[in-house]
Each structure stands twice: as C-alpha cells, then as structure tokens.
Design a protein around this motif. Structure first.
Motif, PDB file in Angstrom:
ATOM      1  N   MET A  10       0.818  -1.218   0.000  1.00  0.00           N
ATOM      2  CA  MET A  10       0.000   0.000   0.000  1.00  0.00           C
ATOM      3  C   MET A  10       0.854   1.271   0.000  1.00  0.00           C
ATOM      4  SD  MET A  10      -2.985   1.186  -0.321  1.00  0.00           S
ATOM      5  CE  MET A  10      -3.963  -0.272  -0.118  1.00  0.00           C
ATOM      6  N   THR A  11       1.954   1.271   0.729  1.00  0.00           N
ATOM      7  CA  THR A  11       2.830   2.448   0.759  1.00  0.00           C
ATOM      8  C   THR A  11       3.400   2.723  -0.630  1.00  0.00           C
ATOM      9  OG1 THR A  11       3.408   2.014   3.061  1.00  0.00           O
ATOM     10  CG2 THR A  11       4.891   3.447   1.822  1.00  0.00           C
ATOM     11  N   GLN A  12       3.823   1.685  -1.311  1.00  0.00           N
ATOM     12  CA  GLN A  12       4.360   1.843  -2.665  1.00  0.00           C
ATOM     13  C   GLN A  12       3.272   2.274  -3.635  1.00  0.00           C
ATOM     14  OE1 GLN A  12       5.861  -2.168  -2.519  1.00  0.00           O
ATOM     15  NE2 GLN A  12       7.975  -1.448  -2.742  1.00  0.00           N
ATOM     16  N   ARG A  13       2.076   1.737  -3.473  1.00  0.00           N
ATOM     17  CA  ARG A  13       0.972   2.120  -4.356  1.00  0.00           C
ATOM     18  C   ARG A  13       0.605   3.590  -4.160  1.00  0.00           C
ATOM     19  NH1 ARG A  13      -2.111  -2.472  -6.388  1.00  0.00           N
ATOM     20  NH2 ARG A  13      -3.960  -1.185  -6.355  1.00  0.00           N
ATOM     21  N   ARG A  14       0.647   4.051  -2.893  1.00  0.00           N
ATOM     22  CA  ARG A  14       0.369   5.473  -2.631  1.00  0.00           C
ATOM     23  C   ARG A  14       1.431   6.352  -3.263  1.00  0.00           C
ATOM     24  NH1 ARG A  14      -1.359   4.414   3.344  1.00  0.00           N
ATOM     25  NH2 ARG A  14      -3.603   4.262   3.063  1.00  0.00           N
ATOM     26  N   GLU A  43      13.207   8.116  -7.534  1.00  0.00           N
ATOM     27  CA  GLU A  43      12.986   9.354  -6.777  1.00  0.00           C
ATOM     28  C   GLU A  43      11.869   9.182  -5.754  1.00  0.00           C
ATOM     29  OE1 GLU A  43      12.276  12.640  -9.450  1.00  0.00           O
ATOM     30  OE2 GLU A  43      13.981  12.048 -10.690  1.00  0.00           O
ATOM     31  N   TYR A  44      10.956   8.265  -6.019  1.00  0.00           N
ATOM     32  CA  TYR A  44       9.844   7.976  -5.117  1.00  0.00           C
ATOM     33  C   TYR A  44      10.104   6.696  -4.319  1.00  0.00           C
ATOM     34  CZ  TYR A  44       7.031  11.687  -7.104  1.00  0.00           C
ATOM     35  OH  TYR A  44       6.550  12.927  -7.483  1.00  0.00           O
TER      36      TYR A  44
END
Length: 101
Positions: A10-14, A43-44
C-alpha cells in the motif's frame, strides 16, 4: 505492466499514486517518466522487481482532479504533511482612490 499487477504494498501504491497525480499536473515530469521511468521511480523510492518493467501511467482523468489529504480514525498515525503547493491563484480587487463616488 500496471500498478495492479506489479505486487507493490500500500505504501508503494500510494507513492505511485502521488507520482501519477504529479504527471497529470506537470507535462515535463510526465515526459521524463516516459523517457526514463526507472530513475523517476527511484525518486519515489520505488523499484520494480527484477525482470519487471516499470508500470504504465494511468490515463489522465476526463474530469477535474481533486487531491485531498484524508485523516484516519481516532488513534491512527497522523498523515504526513501535505506536499508543497504546485499552483496557487490570488484574486485581488483594486479600486483606485477617487474611482468610487
């Protein structure tokens, strides 16, 4: 490859959602993603698994885009601070002295 099939949590999807929203607002950023997606993903703090391609950016929405920071229930971890403002508008009404009689 899409974000739905890449297997991110979920953190990566956000983070990818933030990247996507920025690409919709910033054409230069979108072009940079299209030409070198792996460096923009880095960068993300996003990296596809070995052998996977970078996910494609979703198409731009056909309607107005609204981005809101939502808070969770009581006792939830507070949300991170909002990102810096990308655009602000200021409407000023000026009436020279003597113009109103």
């Amino acid at each position: 490859m899409t974000v739905d099939t890449i297997g991110w949590d979920m953190t990566q999807r956000r983070a990818f959602g933030e990247l996507t929203a920025r690409s919709w607002l910033d054409t230069d950023f979108k072009l940079r993603y299209e030409s070198d997606p792996l460096s923009v993903l880095a960068e993300y703090d996003l990296r596809p698994a070995a052998g996977q391609d970078a996910p494609a950016l979703p198409p731009e929405p056909g309607t107005e885009l609204v981005i809101e920071m939502l808070t969770g229930s009581a006792g939830a971890v507070p949300p991170p601070p909002p990102p810096p403002c990308l655009l602000s508008l200021c409407f000023c009404i000026y009436t020279p002295r003597g113009a109103l009689r």
